[in-house]
Design an enzyme around this catalytic site. Sequence first.
Site: not given
Length: 357
Positions: A37, A318, A321
């Site tokens: 990610s 978040d 991340h």
Amino acid sequence: MSSSSMDLLMFLLLLISPVALAKSSSTVPAIFTFGDSIFDAGNNHYNKNCTAQADFPPYGSSFFHRPTGRFTNGRTVADFICLPLQKPFLELQIQILNGTSNFSNGINFASAGSGLLFDTNKFMGVTPIQNQLQQFQTLVEQNLIEKSIIQESLFLLETGSNDIFNYFLPFQTPTLSPDAYVNTMLDQVNKTIDQIYKLGARRIAFFSLGPVGCVPARAMLPNAPTNKCFGKMNVMAKIYNTRLEEIVNIIPTKYPGAIAVFGAVYGITHRFQTNPARYGFTDVSNACCGNGTLGGLMQCGREGYKICNNPNEFLFWDFYHPTERTYHLMSKALWNGNKNHIRPFNLMALATTNIAF
């Protein structure tokens, strides 16, 4: 010419457009990006069997003003390194089949939630690094990318955080010791380097793991502290990073004609955490977007989430991340930073150093 031949020709033309590196006038033919990610430019969004998604507001809100599948409020490290922004492989694949794509900044194969270990988050339908490499290999074997282009291109790789985090999940007792588990991850690193080298990669950048034990999502783990980082998790990450750097250092010797750099993401992030005011942060512990302890008990955008007023002041966007601002600072350190940030030289040098093929 048949339609299938046109598709092949079109794909090749897309790939040979020079990539303008965002922090320099230098160009390379393409950039190929693999990982999780931290790099994913939206591949999971185009994988309808994948449940690891960031294709809903407020993801993307600070720059794109819409969700793009990136797991942050704007751009990632890869986005800051190259212009125009890379497209994810699965999007390119669809556009080429529809005849609607006219440019590619190399290809981004990264898939959020994936890891070095094939089974990491397999139940979520992510694309593991092994499959990402197979996607690339298929293009090469079908002669859709010229080897001369591959040799001059940059290869960016970052993965492993999900493997480390999952080791501490309470659902099952690990069958391997932390040391053996890390070695299993590193076995895949060696296989990855071997595979991309055989396919023509010569300019390789491997980024370390960040301090995984500091992500707000640690609040979901029953044995993790919330008033400080999870030390055991960070110890594993540091062991992995040390051994990864050793692997990267011997690439030029083991693989003739190749050059490689080690991006010290852990150290870069640690500097943000220990001296936040210097870098413009007011919060380096909590998620800007989420809910519960540390903002780490709920994914951003899910029903009941809360969001901060100024994401630029937060290290974390978040529960897992970083924010776009964190990625921006990180990309600057990796692009033209000193050996504390990336070694033996930075990405700008990696892109411009002459290699004898």
